[in-house]
Write a protein that holds these residues in place. Structure first.
Motif, mmCIF file in Angstrom:
data_model
loop_
_atom_site.group_PDB
_atom_site.id
_atom_site.type_symbol
_atom_site.label_atom_id
_atom_site.label_comp_id
_atom_site.label_asym_id
_atom_site.label_seq_id
_atom_site.Cartn_x
_atom_site.Cartn_y
_atom_site.Cartn_z
ATOM 1 N N SER A 56 6.362 9.908 4.165
ATOM 2 C CA SER A 56 6.228 11.602 4.731
ATOM 3 C C SER A 56 6.873 10.493 6.678
ATOM 4 C CB SER A 56 5.124 12.141 5.048
ATOM 5 O OG SER A 56 4.391 12.602 4.405
ATOM 6 N N ALA A 57 7.393 11.453 7.217
ATOM 7 C CA ALA A 57 7.521 11.052 8.367
ATOM 8 C C ALA A 57 6.525 10.655 9.418
ATOM 9 C CB ALA A 57 8.169 12.506 8.876
ATOM 10 N N GLU A 58 5.270 11.137 8.909
ATOM 11 C CA GLU A 58 4.135 10.595 10.016
ATOM 12 C C GLU A 58 3.374 10.308 8.656
ATOM 13 O OE1 GLU A 58 3.649 11.214 13.091
ATOM 14 O OE2 GLU A 58 5.871 11.539 14.043
ATOM 15 N N PRO A 59 1.996 9.712 9.490
ATOM 16 C CA PRO A 59 1.263 9.606 8.699
ATOM 17 C C PRO A 59 -0.090 10.192 9.006
ATOM 18 C CG PRO A 59 0.585 7.498 10.954
ATOM 19 C CD PRO A 59 2.311 8.439 10.962
ATOM 20 N N GLY A 60 -1.069 10.042 7.905
ATOM 21 C CA GLY A 60 -2.042 11.098 8.081
ATOM 22 C C GLY A 60 -2.308 11.552 7.416
ATOM 23 N N GLY A 61 -1.554 11.890 5.994
ATOM 24 C CA GLY A 61 -1.636 12.361 4.918
ATOM 25 C C GLY A 61 -1.870 14.316 5.323
ATOM 26 N N ALA A 62 -2.996 14.211 4.808
ATOM 27 C CA ALA A 62 -3.255 15.866 5.077
ATOM 28 C C ALA A 62 -4.000 16.392 6.378
ATOM 29 C CB ALA A 62 -4.428 16.857 3.814
ATOM 30 N N ILE A 90 0.286 -0.625 -0.347
ATOM 31 C CA ILE A 90 0.324 0.182 -0.209
ATOM 32 C C ILE A 90 1.035 1.476 -0.328
ATOM 33 C CG2 ILE A 90 -1.690 1.200 1.267
ATOM 34 C CD1 ILE A 90 -2.564 -1.542 2.685
ATOM 35 N N ILE A 91 0.765 2.396 -1.022
ATOM 36 C CA ILE A 91 1.278 2.890 -0.928
ATOM 37 C C ILE A 91 0.781 4.425 -1.071
ATOM 38 C CG2 ILE A 91 3.327 4.292 -2.380
ATOM 39 C CD1 ILE A 91 3.807 1.214 -2.734
ATOM 40 N N GLY A 92 1.095 4.930 0.006
ATOM 41 C CA GLY A 92 0.091 6.550 0.747
ATOM 42 C C GLY A 92 -0.244 6.192 1.940
ATOM 43 N N ALA A 93 0.168 6.701 3.106
ATOM 44 C CA ALA A 93 -0.219 6.057 4.435
ATOM 45 C C ALA A 93 -1.488 7.023 4.827
ATOM 46 C CB ALA A 93 0.927 6.006 5.592
ATOM 47 N N GLY A 94 -2.108 7.899 4.021
ATOM 48 C CA GLY A 94 -2.995 8.820 4.178
ATOM 49 C C GLY A 94 -4.091 8.030 4.684
ATOM 50 N N LEU A 95 -5.627 9.014 4.601
ATOM 51 C CA LEU A 95 -6.998 7.862 5.111
ATOM 52 C C LEU A 95 -6.979 6.640 4.107
ATOM 53 C CD1 LEU A 95 -9.125 10.501 6.254
ATOM 54 C CD2 LEU A 95 -7.907 9.175 7.785
ATOM 55 N N THR A 96 -6.556 7.282 2.432
ATOM 56 C CA THR A 96 -7.365 6.025 2.376
ATOM 57 C C THR A 96 -6.384 5.178 2.115
ATOM 58 O OG1 THR A 96 -7.827 7.396 0.126
ATOM 59 C CG2 THR A 96 -7.238 5.693 -0.463
ATOM 60 N N GLY A 97 -5.194 5.337 2.239
ATOM 61 C CA GLY A 97 -4.252 3.868 2.268
ATOM 62 C C GLY A 97 -4.108 3.635 3.648
ATOM 63 N N LEU A 98 -4.542 3.897 4.643
ATOM 64 C CA LEU A 98 -4.692 3.656 6.248
ATOM 65 C C LEU A 98 -5.737 2.946 6.346
ATOM 66 C CD1 LEU A 98 -3.681 6.255 8.666
ATOM 67 C CD2 LEU A 98 -2.013 3.909 7.859
ATOM 68 N N SER A 99 -7.291 2.988 5.566
ATOM 69 C CA SER A 99 -8.161 2.857 5.378
ATOM 70 C C SER A 99 -8.410 0.575 4.707
ATOM 71 C CB SER A 99 -9.282 3.342 4.919
ATOM 72 O OG SER A 99 -10.535 2.954 4.955
ATOM 73 N N ALA A 100 -7.671 1.500 4.171
ATOM 74 C CA ALA A 100 -7.654 -0.085 2.451
ATOM 75 C C ALA A 100 -6.168 -1.007 3.920
ATOM 76 C CB ALA A 100 -6.840 -0.070 2.029
ATOM 77 N N ALA A 101 -5.460 -0.564 4.324
ATOM 78 C CA ALA A 101 -4.253 -1.494 5.581
ATOM 79 C C ALA A 101 -5.548 -2.098 6.313
ATOM 80 C CB ALA A 101 -2.846 -0.675 5.615
ATOM 81 N N HIS A 102 -6.252 -1.825 7.168
ATOM 82 C CA HIS A 102 -6.413 -2.010 7.684
ATOM 83 C C HIS A 102 -7.481 -2.941 7.673
ATOM 84 C CE1 HIS A 102 -9.504 -2.008 11.306
ATOM 85 N NE2 HIS A 102 -10.519 -1.940 11.023
ATOM 86 N N HIS A 103 -8.489 -2.900 6.347
ATOM 87 C CA HIS A 103 -9.532 -3.609 6.166
ATOM 88 C C HIS A 103 -8.840 -4.590 5.674
ATOM 89 C CE1 HIS A 103 -13.350 -0.844 6.839
ATOM 90 N NE2 HIS A 103 -12.601 -0.215 6.276
ATOM 91 N N LEU A 104 -7.885 -4.430 5.000
ATOM 92 C CA LEU A 104 -6.594 -5.884 4.545
ATOM 93 C C LEU A 104 -6.525 -6.538 5.334
ATOM 94 C CD1 LEU A 104 -5.130 -4.677 1.578
ATOM 95 C CD2 LEU A 104 -6.806 -6.300 1.177
#
Length: 471
Positions: free
Chosen positions: A48-54, A21-35
């Motif tokens: 980035s140094a922190e997850p969460g995107g914007a 999963i490339i990108g740890a904003g809300l979309t990426g983290l949501s996908a990771a959570h459900h997977l």
């Protein structure tokens, strides 16, 4: 892990390889959570140094809570379920009743928008002609349109010029930081497009939606607006905590993705000058358009280019979080905030009454507000340094809210590429994404580039990406 682009000689079947999963904003983290809930092994990468995107929350020791990105979340049933699953119910806070008013600047003063159909009819905010237009809109029949049209033209057909000028225009400035004359009706607000297709009248569609919600046992009104005691960044933190340990790589810039003959992928990423290559089963891209445009996908000499996504406009926006003594602000701040129509020729898009929205956003005896500047309307202002921008905004707040003197606290956040603008050519961008997915088995793309711009949209995009992988 691998050190080159050659296919390794191993006997691990692709289904046992992790999903990248490339990108740890809300979309990426949501996908990771459900997977992860589905039992899939995952690897998550973010530059980035922190997850969460914007989503960026700062808790200042003096008692200010600053949201540099989104300030609130619409809690539909899916979001409510996620909050419960993540154990965030005790952290959840609802929007304060003190924020009941939505103000629009009209004639240089703040006026409360009608909050219900009955208030719309009795309020003096809109003319008799607009009220009559609303009533006649109820008679519109379903209309299958042949082609897209600007959002402003779409709404004008239904409700007339005044509602476009004093409702749609400021609303679009507040949501998209954009121009309703340029945005696509079909892509920027697909729910309205579908409502017209099914019902003709948008008012009748809203009535039907409310009836369907009641039948499902849900409240018939709009979803509640919520946040968390420690700010919206609590959501990505909780999503990360729900993932298997060691699966998240931060400060990890993915440079290239190479599909292999057996259907697997090699992911090449860099951190602190060190390049690492890993083999994965599928790849989910949850990146903004600009990052997607720079990504190399495909074998050397025959890449799949997403570079045209860089032309998807993202106007700059600056967010100014300002703290004042309560005694220095004349306006009661009894609302969500105020939006400014372009016809008013002001230097700000809108202002959120941050300390009225949720508790503990300002120290005792003080108030906080978040001013949004720039967008498609005035990109030049968003590019000004703080010392030049602040006097302009102080003058506006003095005129509109009766603010006296300088703020006692200032935090400025510049977003050079803020919000994607789904314009009339958006089909071209979607076609580029669809082509990349069709060309490469096991590649899935989602997020603000195609699925909507709100936090709710981003969470839903992640859920959809995970469902596509597990289907």
């Amino acid at each position: 892990m691998l050190t080159n682009w050659s296919l390794p000689s191993v006997d691990i079947p692709p289904p046992q390889l992790p999903v990248a999963i490339i990108g740890a904003g809300l979309t990426g983290l949501s996908a990771a959570h459900h997977l992860a809930l589905a039992g899939k092994a995952i690897r998550v990468y973010d530059a980035s140094a922190e997850p969460g995107g914007a989503l960026r929350t700062e808790l200042h020791p003096d008692g200010w809570l600053i949201e540099a990105g989104p300030n609130s979340l619409q809690e539909n049933p899916e979001v409510a379920s996620l909050i419960a699953t993540l154990g965030l119910e005790s952290e959840r806070i609802a929007c304060s009743p003190a924020a009941k008013n939505r103000y629009i600047v009209r004639g240089g003063v703040l006026r409360a928008m009608p909050a219900s159909p009955a208030a719309f009819i009795t309020s003096s905010f809109f003319s008799v002609r607009t009220k009559f237009k609303l009533l006649t809109e109820l008679t519109r029949r379903p209309l299958p349109r042949v082609e897209d049209l600007p959002l402003s033209a779409f709404i004008r057909e239904h409700f007339g010029d005044e509602l476009v000028t004093y409702a749609l225009d400021p609303f679009i400035s507040g949501i998209y930081a954009g121009n309703a004359d340029l945005l696509s009706a079909r892509h920027a607000f697909p729910s309205l497009w579908q409502a017209e297709l099914e019902h003709g009248s948008l008012v009748r569609a809203q009535i039907a939606s409310a009836k369907a919600k009641r039948a499902r046992g849900e409240p018939s009104g709009p979803p509640p607006i919520v946040s968390f005691k420690s700010g919206l960044a609590a959501l990505p933190r909780a999503l990360v905590a729900s993932l298997p340990g060691g699966c998240l790589e931060l400060k990890a810039k993915v440079e290239a993705l190479l599909p292999q003959p057996d259907g697997t992928w090699l992911v090449r990423w860099v951190r602190d000058g060190t390049t690492t290559t890993e083999r994965v089963g599928q790849v989910l891209l949850a990146l903004p358009a600009g990052a997607l445009a720079k990504l190399t996908i495909g074998v050397p000499g025959l890449p799949t280019s997403l570079s045209s996504l860089d032309t998807l406009e993202h106007p700059p926006v600056t967010s100014l979080f300002l703290g004042y003594r309560r005694a220095d602000v004349a306006h009661p701040l009894d609302g969500f905030g105020a939006l400014v129509p372009s016809i008013e020729k002001r230097s700000l898009l809108g202002v959120l009454f941050s300390s009225s929205l949720f508790p503990d956003r300002a120290p005792a005896g003080h108030v906080a507000m978040t001013v949004m500047v720039g967008g498609s309307r005035r990109p030049d202002l968003a590019r000004l340094p703080q010392q030049e921008l602040l006097p302009i905004i102080q003058k506006e707040l003095s005129s509109l809210l009766g603010v006296r003197g300088a703020p006692v606290f200032v935090r400025s956040t510049a977003w050079p590429r803020a919000i994607p603008q789904y314009k009339l050519n958006h089909d071209e961008h979607l076609a580029v994404i669809a082509f990349a997915e069709a060309r490469h088995r096991g590649l899935y793309i989602g997020g603000t580039v195609r699925d909507g711009i709100s936090m709710t949209n981003c969470l839903a995009a992640g859920t959809k990406l995970a469902a596509r992988v597990t289907a």
